[in-house]
Design a protein around this motif. Structure first.
Motif, PDB file in Angstrom:
ATOM      1  N   ALA A   1       0.025  13.358  -8.460  1.00  0.00           N
ATOM      2  CA  ALA A   1      -0.662  14.576  -8.033  1.00  0.00           C
ATOM      3  C   ALA A   1       0.273  15.780  -7.901  1.00  0.00           C
ATOM      4  CB  ALA A   1      -1.364  14.331  -6.698  1.00  0.00           C
ATOM      5  N   THR A   2       1.536  15.539  -7.586  1.00  0.00           N
ATOM      6  CA  THR A   2       2.465  16.638  -7.300  1.00  0.00           C
ATOM      7  C   THR A   2       2.587  17.640  -8.451  1.00  0.00           C
ATOM      8  OG1 THR A   2       3.726  15.366  -5.678  1.00  0.00           O
ATOM      9  CG2 THR A   2       4.863  17.194  -6.752  1.00  0.00           C
ATOM     10  N   PRO A   3       2.797  17.215  -9.711  1.00  0.00           N
ATOM     11  CA  PRO A   3       2.868  18.206 -10.794  1.00  0.00           C
ATOM     12  C   PRO A   3       1.558  18.976 -10.962  1.00  0.00           C
ATOM     13  CG  PRO A   3       3.721  16.077 -11.524  1.00  0.00           C
ATOM     14  CD  PRO A   3       3.045  15.845 -10.210  1.00  0.00           C
ATOM     15  N   LEU A   4       0.435  18.341 -10.664  1.00  0.00           N
ATOM     16  CA  LEU A   4      -0.856  19.007 -10.786  1.00  0.00           C
ATOM     17  C   LEU A   4      -1.017  20.102  -9.739  1.00  0.00           C
ATOM     18  CD1 LEU A   4      -3.023  15.801 -11.342  1.00  0.00           C
ATOM     19  CD2 LEU A   4      -2.394  17.474 -13.080  1.00  0.00           C
ATOM     20  N   ARG A   5      -0.637  19.785  -8.501  1.00  0.00           N
ATOM     21  CA  ARG A   5      -0.790  20.764  -7.416  1.00  0.00           C
ATOM     22  C   ARG A   5       0.034  22.011  -7.668  1.00  0.00           C
ATOM     23  NH1 ARG A   5      -0.951  16.034  -3.653  1.00  0.00           N
ATOM     24  NH2 ARG A   5       1.319  16.140  -3.581  1.00  0.00           N
ATOM     25  N   SER A  13       0.815  -1.210   0.000  1.00  0.00           N
ATOM     26  CA  SER A  13       0.000   0.000   0.000  1.00  0.00           C
ATOM     27  C   SER A  13       0.852   1.264   0.000  1.00  0.00           C
ATOM     28  CB  SER A  13      -0.940   0.001   1.203  1.00  0.00           C
ATOM     29  OG  SER A  13      -0.218  -0.174   2.413  1.00  0.00           O
ATOM     30  N   ALA A  14       2.057   1.192   0.571  1.00  0.00           N
ATOM     31  CA  ALA A  14       2.939   2.362   0.582  1.00  0.00           C
ATOM     32  C   ALA A  14       3.339   2.760  -0.832  1.00  0.00           C
ATOM     33  CB  ALA A  14       4.171   2.083   1.430  1.00  0.00           C
ATOM     34  N   THR A  15       3.520   1.765  -1.708  1.00  0.00           N
ATOM     35  CA  THR A  15       3.862   2.053  -3.101  1.00  0.00           C
ATOM     36  C   THR A  15       2.699   2.748  -3.805  1.00  0.00           C
ATOM     37  OG1 THR A  15       5.348   0.155  -3.200  1.00  0.00           O
ATOM     38  CG2 THR A  15       4.562   1.029  -5.300  1.00  0.00           C
ATOM     39  N   TYR A  16       1.480   2.285  -3.559  1.00  0.00           N
ATOM     40  CA  TYR A  16       0.310   2.917  -4.160  1.00  0.00           C
ATOM     41  C   TYR A  16       0.184   4.373  -3.718  1.00  0.00           C
ATOM     42  CZ  TYR A  16      -1.750  -1.245  -6.311  1.00  0.00           C
ATOM     43  OH  TYR A  16      -2.002  -2.316  -7.117  1.00  0.00           O
ATOM     44  N   LEU A  17       0.388   4.627  -2.429  1.00  0.00           N
ATOM     45  CA  LEU A  17       0.315   6.001  -1.936  1.00  0.00           C
ATOM     46  C   LEU A  17       1.378   6.874  -2.588  1.00  0.00           C
ATOM     47  CD1 LEU A  17      -0.311   5.385   1.882  1.00  0.00           C
ATOM     48  CD2 LEU A  17      -1.945   6.288   0.215  1.00  0.00           C
ATOM     49  N   ALA A  18       2.582   6.319  -2.759  1.00  0.00           N
ATOM     50  CA  ALA A  18       3.666   7.082  -3.381  1.00  0.00           C
ATOM     51  C   ALA A  18       3.361   7.386  -4.834  1.00  0.00           C
ATOM     52  CB  ALA A  18       4.978   6.299  -3.264  1.00  0.00           C
ATOM     53  N   VAL A  19       2.747   6.436  -5.544  1.00  0.00           N
ATOM     54  CA  VAL A  19       2.375   6.658  -6.946  1.00  0.00           C
ATOM     55  C   VAL A  19       1.311   7.750  -7.041  1.00  0.00           C
ATOM     56  CG1 VAL A  19       1.189   5.623  -8.922  1.00  0.00           C
ATOM     57  CG2 VAL A  19       3.034   4.374  -7.775  1.00  0.00           C
ATOM     58  N   ARG A  20       0.305   7.681  -6.195  1.00  0.00           N
ATOM     59  CA  ARG A  20      -0.727   8.719  -6.205  1.00  0.00           C
ATOM     60  C   ARG A  20      -0.131  10.094  -5.957  1.00  0.00           C
ATOM     61  NH1 ARG A  20      -4.824   5.314  -2.339  1.00  0.00           N
ATOM     62  NH2 ARG A  20      -5.640   3.888  -3.934  1.00  0.00           N
ATOM     63  N   ASP A  21       0.776  10.167  -5.000  1.00  0.00           N
ATOM     64  CA  ASP A  21       1.385  11.451  -4.671  1.00  0.00           C
ATOM     65  C   ASP A  21       2.250  11.959  -5.814  1.00  0.00           C
ATOM     66  OD1 ASP A  21       1.891  13.528  -2.596  1.00  0.00           O
ATOM     67  OD2 ASP A  21       3.960  12.839  -2.819  1.00  0.00           O
ATOM     68  N   ALA A  22       2.980  11.058  -6.467  1.00  0.00           N
ATOM     69  CA  ALA A  22       3.849  11.463  -7.581  1.00  0.00           C
ATOM     70  C   ALA A  22       3.029  12.001  -8.748  1.00  0.00           C
ATOM     71  CB  ALA A  22       4.702  10.286  -8.037  1.00  0.00           C
ATOM     72  N   ALA A  67       1.433  14.657 -17.122  1.00  0.00           N
ATOM     73  CA  ALA A  67       1.395  13.196 -16.955  1.00  0.00           C
ATOM     74  C   ALA A  67       2.757  12.595 -17.267  1.00  0.00           C
ATOM     75  CB  ALA A  67       0.317  12.600 -17.853  1.00  0.00           C
ATOM     76  N   HIS A  68       3.368  13.070 -18.338  1.00  0.00           N
ATOM     77  CA  HIS A  68       4.711  12.609 -18.722  1.00  0.00           C
ATOM     78  C   HIS A  68       5.703  12.853 -17.582  1.00  0.00           C
ATOM     79  CE1 HIS A  68       8.762  13.520 -20.338  1.00  0.00           C
ATOM     80  NE2 HIS A  68       8.542  12.504 -21.145  1.00  0.00           N
ATOM     81  N   ASP A  69       5.657  14.053 -17.003  1.00  0.00           N
ATOM     82  CA  ASP A  69       6.593  14.393 -15.930  1.00  0.00           C
ATOM     83  C   ASP A  69       6.350  13.541 -14.691  1.00  0.00           C
ATOM     84  OD1 ASP A  69       7.631  16.259 -17.623  1.00  0.00           O
ATOM     85  OD2 ASP A  69       6.762  18.003 -16.610  1.00  0.00           O
TER      86      ASP A  69
END
Length: 420
Positions: free
Chosen positions: A29-33, A18-27, A149-151
């Motif tokens: 979302a980060t360029p969007l924020r 689950s930690a990997t999933y959270l990290a993927v979601r954050d990665a 998305a690419h980034d």
């Protein structure tokens, strides 16, 4: 042992995966924020008609894959099969398009549901992160979303993904192409369900994944040959803007995606290490969707990236994310007095932002140290009556095995210094 299991085609997210999933979601979302996108969250179910109108009554999603239910009050609802229609509905309901300058830029994360044949990379419950830019028709906006998305994928360490790009035209040029495609498709040997699609939305036939259908599509007319001057120029600008930012893409004239609301720009992120379920995300422009669901004309563009498939792509490339330790420090009390004192130390360390755990349940030293090892903690704080008599605790490096006595009054600063 429990007699209950997760429903077929679904999964539970549990540590450490689950930690990997959270990290993927954050990665993702980060360029969007940092690009002006605000977070939005919508209900897990919506009115069935929202998806029938927006996604398209001829799509597999609506005809075969939606989970629907009728409430006691007689309302027809569906578990959301995708995010765009819900997010646009929420934006319209809240009048966000009237609140200030356009576009309204939103991002979201959540679970979605489709009744499909379960296989690796295709689940009945899946997770996505998405982004929508509502209310502006601008090639730079399309390019921005593709680049973001690419980034995001690059920041995760992915390298073996490809971007497919196409234009689906607009209300001026697509009808001409539609007629030409229908004439072509009517001459093929297709089953009854597929032939019905020719009249409802012939582009859906191009998206058919069956080999028996794809083999017959050789020589089918391509939309790029029917684009009007406006769509051709718009698409050229999108391609130019992406290229100037060093983002590599492939033109795919047969790319139509699986939803009816797309217009002009459409794109897909694929990863060749995933087998048949190669699409890890995608999106495009949907200039008419707002009007389809009863809103004003609001040209918009967006995408959704699959968290599940992104994790599979990371595994396929052998990429291991640099995840923060779940536990940095583990406290091992020896005796009742130590339990009270070290419990206070744990609370203080947590307030200072140090990930800290505690040997609960009155474990002996051997069992407690095993628990400390399993936690992955870098340091253990061990203390008993003899230590307190001397005003110290023992700070043990779990990697080297070295141990030192540290004054109890200075243990928090000592731990912070070592972790820094």
């Amino acid at each position: 042992m429990s007699t209950f299991k997760a429903p077929k085609g679904t999964y539970d997210l549990i540590p450490p995966v689950s930690a990997t999933y959270l990290a993927v979601r954050d990665a993702i979302a980060t360029p969007l924020r940092r690009s002006g996108y605000g977070y939005v969250e919508t209900p897990g179910f919506e009115n069935v008609e929202l998806f029938a109108r927006g996604v398209g009554e001829s799509t597999d999603i609506v005809t075969k894959e939606m989970y629907t239910l009728t409430t006691k009050g007689g309302d027809e609802l569906a578990l959301r099969p995708e995010g765009t229609a819900s997010v646009l509905r929420a934006a319209l309901e809240a009048n966000l398009h009237k609140a200030g300058s356009l576009p309204v830029k939103l991002w979201y994360s959540g679970s979605y549901y489709r009744y499909e044949r379960p296989q690796k990379g295709r689940y009945r419950h899946f997770s996505q992160v998405g982004a929508e830019a509502i209310g502006a028709e601008d090639p730079a906006l399309d390019a921005e979303l593709i680049i973001l998305a690419h980034d995001a994928y690059r920041s995760l360490g992915l390298r073996d993904f490809r971007i497919l790009l196409n234009s689906l035209g607009d209300a001026e040029c697509r009808p001409v192409y539609r007629a030409a495609l229908q004439d072509f498709l009517r001459g093929l040997d297709l089953d009854e369900d597929t032939r019905r699609r020719i009249d409802i939305n012939p582009l859906r036939v191009l998206d058919d994944k069956r080999d028996a259908v794809q083999k017959q599509l050789t020589g089918a007319p391509l939309l790029r040959d029917y684009l009007c001057d406006g769509c051709r120029e718009y698409h050229a600008q999108v391609r130019e803007l992406i290229t100037t930012q060093g983002v590599v893409f492939e033109d795919d004239p047969k790319l139509v995606r699986g939803l009816d609301y797309y217009t002009r720009t459409t794109f897909e992120f694929v990863h060749d290490g995933l087998g048949s379920q190669s699409a890890v995300g995608g999106g495009g422009r949907y200039d008419g969707l707002s009007e389809m669901i009863g809103g004003p004309a609001l040209p918009s563009v967006g995408w959704a990236l699959g968290v599940d498939r992104t994790v599979l792509a990371l595994e396929a490339e052998g990429v291991r994310l640099d995840l923060p330790d779940a536990t940095s420090v583990f406290a091992v009390p020896l005796g009742e007095e130590a339990r009270k004192v070290l419990f206070g130390v744990v609370a203080e360390l947590r307030k200072e932002g140090v990930a800290t755990d505690f040997a609960y349940g009155g474990k002996g030293l051997k069992a407690a140290m095993k628990a400390a090892n399993r936690s992955g903690a870098r340091y253990a704080i061990v203390a008993g009556e003899r230590d307190f008599a001397e005003g110290v605790v023992q700070l043990k490096d779990m990697e080297s095995g070295e141990q030192e006595a540290v004054p109890l009054s200075k243990i928090v600063t000592a731990v912070q210094a070592k972790l820094s």
